[in-house]
Design an enzyme around this catalytic site. Structure first.
Site, mmCIF file in Angstrom:
data_model
loop_
_atom_site.group_PDB
_atom_site.id
_atom_site.type_symbol
_atom_site.label_atom_id
_atom_site.label_comp_id
_atom_site.label_asym_id
_atom_site.label_seq_id
_atom_site.Cartn_x
_atom_site.Cartn_y
_atom_site.Cartn_z
ATOM 1 N N VAL A 57 -45.222 -55.396 -9.778
ATOM 2 C CA VAL A 57 -44.493 -54.705 -10.847
ATOM 3 C C VAL A 57 -43.262 -55.528 -11.182
ATOM 4 C CG1 VAL A 57 -43.214 -52.613 -11.468
ATOM 5 C CG2 VAL A 57 -45.317 -52.419 -10.127
ATOM 6 N N ALA A 83 -38.500 -57.358 -9.341
ATOM 7 C CA ALA A 83 -39.952 -57.186 -9.219
ATOM 8 C C ALA A 83 -40.284 -56.767 -7.798
ATOM 9 C CB ALA A 83 -40.665 -58.495 -9.543
ATOM 10 N N LYS A 84 -41.478 -56.341 -7.567
ATOM 11 C CA LYS A 84 -41.965 -56.100 -6.204
ATOM 12 C C LYS A 84 -43.471 -56.175 -6.228
ATOM 13 C CE LYS A 84 -40.088 -55.104 -2.200
ATOM 14 N NZ LYS A 84 -38.742 -55.523 -1.778
ATOM 15 N N GLY A 85 -44.053 -56.560 -5.106
ATOM 16 C CA GLY A 85 -45.504 -56.620 -5.009
ATOM 17 C C GLY A 85 -45.966 -55.965 -3.730
#
Ligand code: NAD
Length: 421
Positions: free
Chosen positions: A65, A110-112
């Site tokens: 995201v 962001a992050k994953g």
């Protein structure tokens, strides 16, 4: 803030949105910017096929995201866990936008994550999973687009595989595509300890602010992993008394202070803190509400909630973890006048050192550890002062002040850049 059910209280996206809405309202943010910043700008879901060691094909679900790229490339970790949800990754992505803006570094957020229990995979399966996840995201990541980093259950090796996969696709070595790499392939000195060091730096600033003395300051830490153990070591070295450590499998308490060097050695040998003889065993849940001056939750989300906030005895809470306190607990802590150093400031040492890593990779020139630590201290002290000043000027708690400072910076950038149509 409005009353919510316990389920809503524990949903990280709701927790983030509650603070965002409150801070945006205090800032009189325009309705349009509110709409832009309340939601992520991009959400990617990938289904990752992996040929397992026993010949079976397994498909894992992964997310990335990107909440904002207004101030620079998106930046944020990748976590592997069976409990990963899109809501959690969304919340963590927006926290990254606010965190980078609080410390004023030129990144978005962001992050994953991948829904997987990494303990159940062999090293070869983990490598295939990581490489295919990276390949699926190839158009969306890059030094100028989105720069992943390690998070829960990912590490320097994971970043080395991501960097190598991206580089193979680009037909050249691109070290700046991820941070948190091993030092010999473009990592930064000081990165491993940076989050714990940041925790120590902001605690030092809080003591100054509250006119407390380090030697008389008793500290309890939840989580003895990267953040918790480094904070414990650095703080003990300069004279803080670490009286309690809580871990998943047990906790330790010693009102005279725990010898952290001995405990680190014990944990290294035994892979647990349980059984360490330099302290008494203690109940983990009770340790959080045991009398102390500074409480450092450095393990996981939602550990200080409406259920236990009123029992907290600490004068200062320094959030090493992301999202350890729920929005409902914030209100209780504010009434009790607990000085909270919010996660988006308290654990920003990690992303700040990641920023240094990205700069060094792009410069092709590597700094000494002393330079990394000095720059880190400079940025975190300034940011602490700015947050506290904001809180005093606007009569809000430190968390809302940090959100307001961050939202204001991101909103300003969007206003100046304008909206491309
Ligand atoms: P880690 O996996 O190295 O350590 C976490 C430790 O907490 C582990 O030892 C684990 O056993 C323990 N733990 C987990 N749940 C617990 C519980 N309920 N009670 C007590 N102990 C528990 O992870 P880390 O890198 O130290 O990250 C910890 C937190 O800090 C996470 O919220 C992470 O997102 C955040 N954070 C980490 C960094 C970083 O640079 N590592 C940067 C910013 C924020």
């Amino acid at each position: 803030m409005k009353t919510v059910s316990l389920e809503q209280e524990l949903n990280p996206w709701e927790a983030q949105a509650a603070r965002f809405d409150f801070a945006a309202q205090k800032l009189n943010l325009s309705e349009g910017l509110w709409k832009i910043l309340r939601h992520p700008s991009r959400e990617i879901i990938v289904y990752i096929p992996v040929a397992m060691d026993d010949g079976r094909l397994e498909v894992f679900t992964g997310f990335r995201v990107q909440h904002s790229i207004a101030r620079g490339p998106a930046k944020g970790g990748v976590r592997y866990s069976p409990d990963v949800t899109l809501d959690e990754i969304r919340a963590l992505a927006s926290w990254m936008t606010w965190k980078c803006a609080v410390v004023n570094i030129p990144f978005g957020g962001a992050k994953g994550g991948i829904i997987v229990d990494p303990k159940k995979l062999s090293l070869a399966e983990l490598e295939k999973l990581t490489r295919r996840y990276t390949a699926e995201l190839i158009e969306f990541i890059g030094p100028e687009k989105d720069v992943p980093a390690p998070d829960m259950n990912t590490n320097e090796q994971t970043m080395a595989w991501m960097m190598d996969t991206y580089s193979m696709h680009m037909r050249q070595t691109v070290t700046a595509v991820v941070t948190g790499k091993p030092i010999n392939i473009g990592g930064s000195r000081g990165r491993r300890e940076a989050t714990g060091r940041g925790v120590m730096i902001v605690c030092e600033e809080a003591l100054k602010k509250l006119a407390l003395r380090r030697e008389n300051t008793r500290v309890i830490i939840q989580g003895f992993g990267n953040v918790g153990s480094n904070a414990a070591k650095l703080m003990a070295d300069i004279g803080y008394k670490i009286i309690g450590i809580a871990e998943v499998d047990g906790s330790l308490y010693n009102p005279r202070g725990i010898n952290i060097d001995d405990l680190l050695e014990y944990k290294d040998r035994n892979k647990t803190i349980v059984g360490f003889t330099g302290a008494e065993p203690h109940n983990s849940r009770e340790l959080l509400v045991t009398d102390c001056d500074i409480l450092i939750p450095a393990a996981t989300e939602n550990v200080i909630t409406s259920q236990n906030a009123s029992d907290i005895k600490a004068k200062v809470i320094c959030e090493g973890a992301n999202g350890p306190t729920t929005a409902a607990a914030d209100e209780i802590l504010a009434e009790k006048k607990v000085f909270v150093i919010p996660d988006i400031l308290a654990n920003a040492g990690g992303v700040t050192a990641s920023y240094f890593e990205w700069v060094q990779d792009r410069q092709g020139y590597f700094w000494t550890e002393r330079v990394v630590n000095e720059q880190l201290e400079f940025i975190l002290r300034e940011s602490f002062e700015e947050v506290v000043r904001y809180s005093e000027t606007h009569s809000v708690n430190n968390r809302i002040a940090a959100y307001m400072l961050a939202i204001n910076r991101v909103a300003h950038t969007i206003r100046v850049r304008g909206i491309y149509a």
